[in-house]
Design a protein around this motif. Structure first.
Motif, mmCIF file in Angstrom:
data_model
loop_
_atom_site.group_PDB
_atom_site.id
_atom_site.type_symbol
_atom_site.label_atom_id
_atom_site.label_comp_id
_atom_site.label_asym_id
_atom_site.label_seq_id
_atom_site.Cartn_x
_atom_site.Cartn_y
_atom_site.Cartn_z
ATOM 1 N N MET A 240 0.856 -1.205 0.000
ATOM 2 C CA MET A 240 0.000 0.000 0.000
ATOM 3 C C MET A 240 0.889 1.251 0.000
ATOM 4 O O MET A 240 1.855 1.335 0.762
ATOM 5 C CB MET A 240 -0.874 -0.024 1.273
ATOM 6 N N ASP A 241 0.594 2.210 -0.851
ATOM 7 C CA ASP A 241 1.279 3.496 -0.818
ATOM 8 C C ASP A 241 0.282 4.599 -1.196
ATOM 9 O O ASP A 241 -0.925 4.337 -1.341
ATOM 10 C CB ASP A 241 2.522 3.480 -1.722
ATOM 11 N N ALA A 242 0.778 5.838 -1.345
ATOM 12 C CA ALA A 242 -0.115 6.967 -1.628
ATOM 13 C C ALA A 242 -0.906 6.729 -2.918
ATOM 14 O O ALA A 242 -2.120 6.963 -2.970
ATOM 15 C CB ALA A 242 0.697 8.256 -1.716
ATOM 16 N N ARG A 243 -0.235 6.212 -3.948
ATOM 17 C CA ARG A 243 -0.931 5.987 -5.227
ATOM 18 C C ARG A 243 -2.070 4.976 -5.088
ATOM 19 O O ARG A 243 -3.126 5.127 -5.709
ATOM 20 C CB ARG A 243 0.055 5.490 -6.292
ATOM 21 N N ASP A 244 -1.844 3.925 -4.294
ATOM 22 C CA ASP A 244 -2.908 2.943 -4.067
ATOM 23 C C ASP A 244 -4.107 3.615 -3.390
ATOM 24 O O ASP A 244 -5.255 3.355 -3.743
ATOM 25 C CB ASP A 244 -2.411 1.793 -3.182
ATOM 26 N N CYS A 245 -3.814 4.474 -2.402
ATOM 27 C CA CYS A 245 -4.895 5.200 -1.711
ATOM 28 C C CYS A 245 -5.660 6.077 -2.697
ATOM 29 O O CYS A 245 -6.889 6.166 -2.657
ATOM 30 C CB CYS A 245 -4.332 6.059 -0.586
#
Lengths: 203, 203
Positions: free
Chosen positions: A1-6
């Motif tokens: 999970m990272d910012a792009r996934d969010c």
């Protein structure tokens, strides 16, 4: 999970909550569409006549949140910028979101102005698992903010914090240690520590 | 539709967005549960360790929003009060919301404090119909706020506003009249009126 996934999750949910501060210093919140998510940027738009537009132009900070059907919450705090080449952006956004034509048919779309959230912090918080799980990610040029609680060297190892923690996310040790990714930030450890060894971060 | 109906919808959706202003004057927003809706009052709770709790105690204004599956939005701006007889309220809330025991088992529930939204304005906004439909209702002892646009006697009856309105919600007359319940508040009528006869309310 990272910012792009969010960001992908926010775009999938699409209708998410945007909070602003109005000219009286009061909070305002509305359901606003995430129109595009490209890389580490989120795009949305609003009409020049709306109070929301006024608030965005007077105060460039925004907060966004949404929840999936599985009780996963995404929370974002960030800075906004108004896009240049507005007409191109509006046309592009309408291409990706054709349902917008039902609300703003024909040229009325140009009363809208596109904005971008280009830096900030996004938090993923899953309340649907035990213990709860949270992670946060800075994006753009923003730095990570420290939140929640930590146990200092004043810890006497009595174990009261572990005993009282609703999520059982404190491990024994010297000092005891809070598993940050499972912490509710409820503060019960700080209230029950007889040695005053628990501190709230970022205040 | 009235304020109580809107409150029932918020309680049914349950997980709704609560916006606050933090100590830096920035907006914050989270998904918070509506724990009870009784008459014209809404109840929720939070833990003393959370930033949300701090923001509520420093700034008694709150904004809430949520959307149904049919694109009906409920938006609320109101004042909050902290409940007295806290333990009784927490026990009552846990009785109505037994799933809370999964997150705060046993006595850990008492790190929570109950709050009530007791006056303000709630807006119903349906984006799922054509034209869109909106209504707003004050509740508690709050007064109705005026929002949106109106056409003054400076109107020259040229019809440009009707022509440009994306929702076709302006009727001819002397002066022309905006059907407030169908207005997007986009401001295109104000921008295109050659006589400067359109005014924004409540600024």
């Amino acid at each position: 999970m990272d910012a792009r996934d969010c960001f992908k999750v926010l775009r999938e949910i699409k209708d998410v909550s945007f909070a602003t501060v109005d000219r009286h210093g009061h909070p305002q919140v509305r359901i606003i569409d995430i129109m595009l998510a490209e890389g580490e940027k989120l795009y949305f738009l609003t009409a020049r006549g709306k109070d929301f537009y006024q608030e965005l132009t007077e105060h460039a900070q925004i907060a966004v949140c949404a929840m999936t059907k599985d009780y996963e919450m995404i929370r974002l705090n960030g800075d906004i910028i108004k896009m240049k080449e507005q007409k191109n952006w509006i046309d592009k956004i309408f291409e990706y979101n054709p349902v917008m034509n039902d609300v703003y048919p024909g040229d009325s779309r140009y009363v809208l102005e596109p904005f971008c959230i280009d830096k900030g912090t996004v938090e993923y918080f899953n309340l649907g698992c035990t213990p709860i799980h949270r992670e946060s990610f800075p994006f753009g040029s923003a730095r990570q903010e420290k939140k929640g609680f930590c146990i200092t060297d004043a810890c006497i190892g009595c174990g009261k914090c572990t005993e009282n923690c609703p999520q059982k996310c404190i491990c024994s040790g010297e000092p005891y240690r809070i598993q940050q990714e499972n912490c509710l930030h409820c503060g019960l450890c700080m209230e029950t520590c007889p040695a005053g060894a628990v501190e709230k971060k970022g205040r």
